[in-house]
Design an enzyme around this catalytic site. Structure first.
Site, PDB file in Angstrom:
ATOM      1  N   LYS A 169      -5.609 -10.830  -0.653  1.00  0.00           N
ATOM      2  CA  LYS A 169      -6.098 -12.251  -1.511  1.00  0.00           C
ATOM      3  C   LYS A 169      -7.378 -12.411  -1.436  1.00  0.00           C
ATOM      4  O   LYS A 169      -8.365 -12.439  -0.441  1.00  0.00           O
ATOM      5  CB  LYS A 169      -5.350 -13.545  -0.564  1.00  0.00           C
ATOM      6  CG  LYS A 169      -3.750 -13.378  -1.001  1.00  0.00           C
ATOM      7  CD  LYS A 169      -3.495 -13.764  -2.196  1.00  0.00           C
ATOM      8  CE  LYS A 169      -1.901 -13.879  -2.320  1.00  0.00           C
ATOM      9  NZ  LYS A 169      -1.530 -14.382  -3.597  1.00  0.00           N
ATOM     10  N   ASP A 197      -5.736 -10.017  -5.656  1.00  0.00           N
ATOM     11  CA  ASP A 197      -5.123 -11.088  -6.364  1.00  0.00           C
ATOM     12  C   ASP A 197      -5.780 -12.390  -6.014  1.00  0.00           C
ATOM     13  O   ASP A 197      -6.133 -12.786  -4.840  1.00  0.00           O
ATOM     14  CB  ASP A 197      -3.783 -11.477  -5.852  1.00  0.00           C
ATOM     15  CG  ASP A 197      -2.951 -12.178  -6.314  1.00  0.00           C
ATOM     16  OD1 ASP A 197      -3.528 -13.123  -7.497  1.00  0.00           O
ATOM     17  OD2 ASP A 197      -1.833 -12.995  -6.300  1.00  0.00           O
ATOM     18  N   GLU A 223      -5.068  -9.057 -10.007  1.00  0.00           N
ATOM     19  CA  GLU A 223      -4.013  -9.944 -10.518  1.00  0.00           C
ATOM     20  C   GLU A 223      -4.605 -11.600 -10.494  1.00  0.00           C
ATOM     21  O   GLU A 223      -5.370 -11.827  -9.911  1.00  0.00           O
ATOM     22  CB  GLU A 223      -2.967 -10.102  -9.436  1.00  0.00           C
ATOM     23  CG  GLU A 223      -1.801 -11.027  -9.604  1.00  0.00           C
ATOM     24  CD  GLU A 223      -0.637 -10.783  -8.535  1.00  0.00           C
ATOM     25  OE1 GLU A 223       0.121 -11.600  -8.495  1.00  0.00           O
ATOM     26  OE2 GLU A 223      -0.737  -9.450  -8.186  1.00  0.00           O
ATOM     27  N   GLU A 249       3.039 -14.426 -13.510  1.00  0.00           N
ATOM     28  CA  GLU A 249       3.846 -15.261 -12.506  1.00  0.00           C
ATOM     29  C   GLU A 249       3.987 -16.748 -12.949  1.00  0.00           C
ATOM     30  O   GLU A 249       4.973 -17.438 -12.698  1.00  0.00           O
ATOM     31  CB  GLU A 249       3.358 -15.122 -11.093  1.00  0.00           C
ATOM     32  CG  GLU A 249       1.983 -15.870 -10.755  1.00  0.00           C
ATOM     33  CD  GLU A 249       1.670 -15.680  -9.395  1.00  0.00           C
ATOM     34  OE1 GLU A 249       1.735 -16.467  -8.586  1.00  0.00           O
ATOM     35  OE2 GLU A 249       1.079 -14.582  -8.921  1.00  0.00           O
ATOM     36  N   ASP A 272       8.406 -13.541 -12.841  1.00  0.00           N
ATOM     37  CA  ASP A 272       9.181 -13.779 -11.406  1.00  0.00           C
ATOM     38  C   ASP A 272      10.574 -14.343 -12.003  1.00  0.00           C
ATOM     39  O   ASP A 272      10.702 -15.281 -12.686  1.00  0.00           O
ATOM     40  CB  ASP A 272       8.391 -14.901 -10.697  1.00  0.00           C
ATOM     41  CG  ASP A 272       8.884 -15.014  -9.230  1.00  0.00           C
ATOM     42  OD1 ASP A 272      10.276 -15.329  -9.111  1.00  0.00           O
ATOM     43  OD2 ASP A 272       8.090 -15.215  -8.392  1.00  0.00           O
ATOM     44  N   HIS A 299       6.776 -10.211  -9.985  1.00  0.00           N
ATOM     45  CA  HIS A 299       6.240 -10.921  -9.082  1.00  0.00           C
ATOM     46  C   HIS A 299       7.529 -11.416  -8.122  1.00  0.00           C
ATOM     47  O   HIS A 299       8.260 -11.867  -8.656  1.00  0.00           O
ATOM     48  CB  HIS A 299       5.476 -12.268  -9.534  1.00  0.00           C
ATOM     49  CG  HIS A 299       5.202 -13.474  -8.513  1.00  0.00           C
ATOM     50  ND1 HIS A 299       5.744 -14.477  -8.130  1.00  0.00           N
ATOM     51  CD2 HIS A 299       3.623 -13.115  -7.565  1.00  0.00           C
ATOM     52  CE1 HIS A 299       5.112 -14.977  -7.263  1.00  0.00           C
ATOM     53  NE2 HIS A 299       3.787 -14.389  -6.988  1.00  0.00           N
ATOM     54  N   GLU A 332       7.216  -6.155  -4.819  1.00  0.00           N
ATOM     55  CA  GLU A 332       6.340  -6.942  -3.969  1.00  0.00           C
ATOM     56  C   GLU A 332       7.089  -7.780  -2.793  1.00  0.00           C
ATOM     57  O   GLU A 332       8.271  -8.156  -2.954  1.00  0.00           O
ATOM     58  CB  GLU A 332       5.712  -8.139  -4.802  1.00  0.00           C
ATOM     59  CG  GLU A 332       4.690  -9.027  -3.968  1.00  0.00           C
ATOM     60  CD  GLU A 332       4.041 -10.039  -4.783  1.00  0.00           C
ATOM     61  OE1 GLU A 332       3.222 -10.722  -4.371  1.00  0.00           O
ATOM     62  OE2 GLU A 332       4.613 -10.462  -6.021  1.00  0.00           O
TER      63      GLU A 332
END
Length: 378
Positions: A169, A197, A223, A249, A272, A299, A332
């Protein structure tokens, strides 16, 4: 089929406090929850679904939609989906409404599989693969100053569990992100896959600067570099830095993905299942993407209900491009703290090679612990 008439639709709002808060670029998590939907038929089949959005907001929408589902044939998934979407089309073409519909749709697929004695991936046309390579999501910000230290510790733990790829992240500031990414890559070594991401923390100029600065870090994808509404920004980021761009997502239903696909605003599309409209809609989105040569990598963020639904879809999403040596989609697997997730459903094991089996029991193949439903009821 006789007996598959829907008798009841019940949303379950679940919530738990976290022992250690964590953050992504947009907010801190001090508690985590889930909103599961339980649909029961006249002959006693129970199907489970899950919504991606805030549980306390999606549950009332499910309750409002429930009378439109009760009394309908649970096997008529497409008709029910269209009726729900069209009923609120003037008010909810994205966001919470579509997330609520997603939960209902997933539960109906679970019912259909149980009624027919088949796993969902068989209903979707049969699997292309029965094992999916997983990557570990986590690596969030904690209320500590030694960020690299605890992230590297977490990486060691995930590697020991079998994961061969990790998702870092970012979104803490451009200079800090560049330094953290380079230091993290050096710490984990070049034999480990690395994804990043930033949860749309940048605008296009900052995302371009980041991508160029870390170009030598062998990053699998970048991402959500910019806000999901900024399609032009996505295109600019794709054109002006070398990292593959991923996103989706925060997009909803086939119409929300149409522009992303036709304009090829991303290299990797990430719908997602608990947000984009359910299993029914994600399959349509994946088929559209395939026609335009866009990779699809769903996602996944939720309990074992969302995970199971995602695994069934990952079993049938085509390789892009197809060939003797394909690059199949990845799973994921969220490894960040989630007491509800860990208690309410059993999670599939990760093999020593970092792979997860697709469920083979009828329906989703997931069992919900009703004691956990009571314990975490909000």
């Amino acid at each position: 089929m006789p007996g598959t008439t829907v008798r009841a639709v019940a949303p379950h709002v679940l919530m738990a406090e976290l022992s250690e808060p964590f953050a992504y670029s947009q907010a801190w998590y001090r508690r985590r929850g889930a909103m599961l939907v339980e649909i029961t038929t006249e002959d006693g089949i129970t199907g489970w679904g899950e919504a991606f959005g805030p549980p306390e907001l999606t549950a009332p929408i499910v309750a409002w939609l429930a009378p439109l589902v009760i009394g309908q044939d649970a096997m008529a998934r497409e008709a029910i989906w269209q009726a729900l979407y069209n009923r609120l089309r003037d008010h909810g073409q994205r966001g919470l409404v579509v997330e609520a519909i997603s939960a209902i749709d997933i539960a109906l697929w679970d019912i259909a599989g149980q009624a027919l004695g088949l796993p969902v991936h068989r209903l979707l046309g049969g699997p292309l693969r029965m094992e999916i390579e997983a990557y570990a999501t986590g690596f969030y910000r904690r209320e500590r100053d030694d960020h690299l230290h605890y992230l590297v510790e977490e990486a060691g733990q995930r590697r020991s569990e079998g994961f061969r790829s990790l998702k870092l992240k970012t979104g803490w500031g451009l200079k800090q992100d560049i330094a953290l990414t380079k230091d993290f890559r050096n710490a984990i070594g070049r034999d480990c896959g690395l994804l990043v991401d930033c949860n749309h923390a940048y605008d296009a100029p900052a995302a371009i600067a980041y991508g160029n600065a870390v170009a030598d870090c062998d990053i699998g994808w970048f991402e959500e570099p910019v806000p999901p509404e900024d399609i032009a920004g996505y295109l600019e980021v794709k054109a002006r830095q070398p990292l593959p761009v991923a996103g989706g997502e925060a997009s909803f239903a086939r119409w929300g993905f149409a522009e992303m696909i036709t304009r090829r605003s991303v290299d990797i599309l990430q719908p997602d299942v608990a947000a984009c409209g359910g299993i029914s809609e994600l399959k349509k989105i994946a088929d559209m993407a395939s026609a335009f040569g866009v990779r699809v990598n769903p996602h996944v963020w939720g309990t074992g209900v969302t995970l199971a639904a995602s695994l069934h879809l990952l079993a049938v999403i085509p390789d892009n491009p197809p060939g003797l040596f394909p690059r199949p989609p990845l799973l994921e697997l969220d490894r960040s703290p989630h007491p509800v997730r860990d208690a309410v459903t059993s999670m599939p094991p990760v093999s020593a090679e970092g792979r997860v089996r697709v469920p083979e029991a009828p329906g989703l193949g997931v069992t919900v612990d009703r004691a956990a439903l009571k314990r975490f009821a909000a």
